[in-house]
Design an enzyme around this catalytic site. Structure first.
Site, short mmCIF file in Angstrom:
data_model
loop_
_atom_site.label_atom_id
_atom_site.label_comp_id
_atom_site.label_asym_id
_atom_site.label_seq_id
_atom_site.Cartn_x
_atom_site.Cartn_y
_atom_site.Cartn_z
N LEU A 127 0.85 -1.20 0.00
CA LEU A 127 0.00 0.00 0.00
C LEU A 127 0.88 1.24 0.00
O LEU A 127 1.67 1.47 0.91
CB LEU A 127 -0.91 0.00 1.23
CG LEU A 127 -1.78 1.24 1.43
CD1 LEU A 127 -2.79 1.36 0.29
CD2 LEU A 127 -2.51 1.18 2.76
N HIS A 231 7.41 2.11 11.28
CA HIS A 231 7.98 3.40 10.93
C HIS A 231 6.92 4.47 11.20
O HIS A 231 5.72 4.22 11.03
CB HIS A 231 8.38 3.40 9.45
CG HIS A 231 9.17 4.58 9.04
ND1 HIS A 231 8.59 5.79 8.71
CD2 HIS A 231 10.51 4.76 8.90
CE1 HIS A 231 9.53 6.65 8.39
NE2 HIS A 231 10.70 6.06 8.49
#
Length: 339
Positions: A127, A231
């Protein structure tokens, strides 16, 4: 502007490469390599055209497209079954407890086990949304369209579905987790190992990584601190997954230590709450209709969009403009999920 999600085509290569160059590394499913991306698009096209009764290593790539201009704004993909071509490796966080009667002390130590527990599951991944478009719910549309595709083609996917979130990557493109663990056994920097994996798979992990548990306490602080954490740019994706019913169960990526989220397919909110019905009525405006996630078509004709709808005695009520844009008429089937 009207955006919708549709299957990728092999002539989308230039647009896909442009997106891949924006990722900054760490996206195994979106390597910035023209030949590798061309192979993925061909794999995806073959999968859409393939007659399937049970999942067997198919890849379905989706693109976010602007209807008025044809601009490509993002991509996402679904893997029907992981662990077919090569084993699917994860680290499983565990705990070892040891006691000493003489010292009257007990130690609980966290460990990392190399496992294949997700072999056979389906995966959503890859994605990526253009940085300029991370507004107005387009990321949510792209992410949730995958679950409508699964609901529309249930026989093509497994009982479980996972999503790997990118772990922490430094501004220079390095991985503290890889530097603290993998690099000790492979003698290559993170970007090189990650690139090799994206092109050739991770069988080299099985060839070289020790099979015994790794004691987390023996890793440097920089590696321990990032285990199981996405992240910062992946936090919105984690929240989207949690909203769909995915959960972190102690499995992390073998390269960057990012969390693996998992759910049973029938428990994914968009799959569970979606319903297929015929278009029963068209209205001249969206006034009075409720926001909804909608999809129509199968395989190569699939498309999904955020629109408005309601229910009537004959099925779904849609705005006439949306019906024209997506080629729908009274009686056509549409899959509906609450927004």
């Amino acid at each position: 502007m009207s955006w919708f999600v549709r299957p990728a085509r092999e002539d989308d290569l230039d647009a896909l490469l442009d997106l891949a160059k924006m990722t900054g590394g760490g996206f195994t499913n979106l390597p910035p390599n023209r030949d590798a991306l061309a192979k993925r698009l061909a794999w995806s096209s073959d999968s859409y055209a393939k007659a399937v009764e049970t999942p067997d290593n198919e890849l379905y790539m989706l693109f976010l497209e602007e209807a008025e201009t044809g601009r490509i704004g993002g991509t996402a993909c679904l893997f029907s079954r992981v662990g077919v071509e090569w084993p699917f490796y994860s680290y499983k966080l565990g705990m070892v407890t040891q006691s000493s009667r003489e010292l009257k002390r007990t130690f609980a130590m966290q460990t990392l086990y190399l496992v294949n527990d997700y072999d056979g599951a389906s995966e959503v991944g890859g994605l990526f949304l253009h940085p300029e478009l991370r507004v107005a719910g387009l990321g949510r549309l792209l992410a949730r369209s995958r679950y409508l595709f699964m609901a529309q083609h249930r026989e093509r996917f497994g009982e479980r579905v996972l999503a790997e979130l990118r772990g922490f990557i430094t501004a220079e493109g390095g991985s503290p987790f890889w530097d603290g663990l993998g690099a000790k056994f492979f003698g290559m920097p993170f970007q090189e190992a990650d690139h090799f994996n994206s092109l050739h798979g991770n069988q080299f992990i099985a060839d070289l990584m020790p099979k015994h548990p790794i004691y987390v306490s023996m890793l440097p602080d920089s590696a321990r601190e990032v285990i199981g954490h996405p992240h910062p740019s992946g936090i919105p994706a984690k929240k989207l997954l949690e909203a769909e019913g995915f959960a972190f169960d102690g499995y992390v990526d073998i390269f960057d230590g990012g969390p693996t989220m998992c759910s049973r397919v029938e428990n994914v909110r968009t799959v569970r709450d979606s319903r297929s019905a015929a278009v029963g009525e068209l209205t001249e405006s969206a006034g009075g209709l409720l926001p909804a996630l909608l999809a129509t078509g199968r395989l190569g004709d699939f498309r999904a969009w955020m629109g408005h709808s309601d229910w009537c005695a004959d099925g779904l009520v849609l705005p006439a403009d949306d019906a024209r844009l997506h080629g729908l008429q009274i009686g056509d089937l549409v899959r509906h999920a609450p927004a």
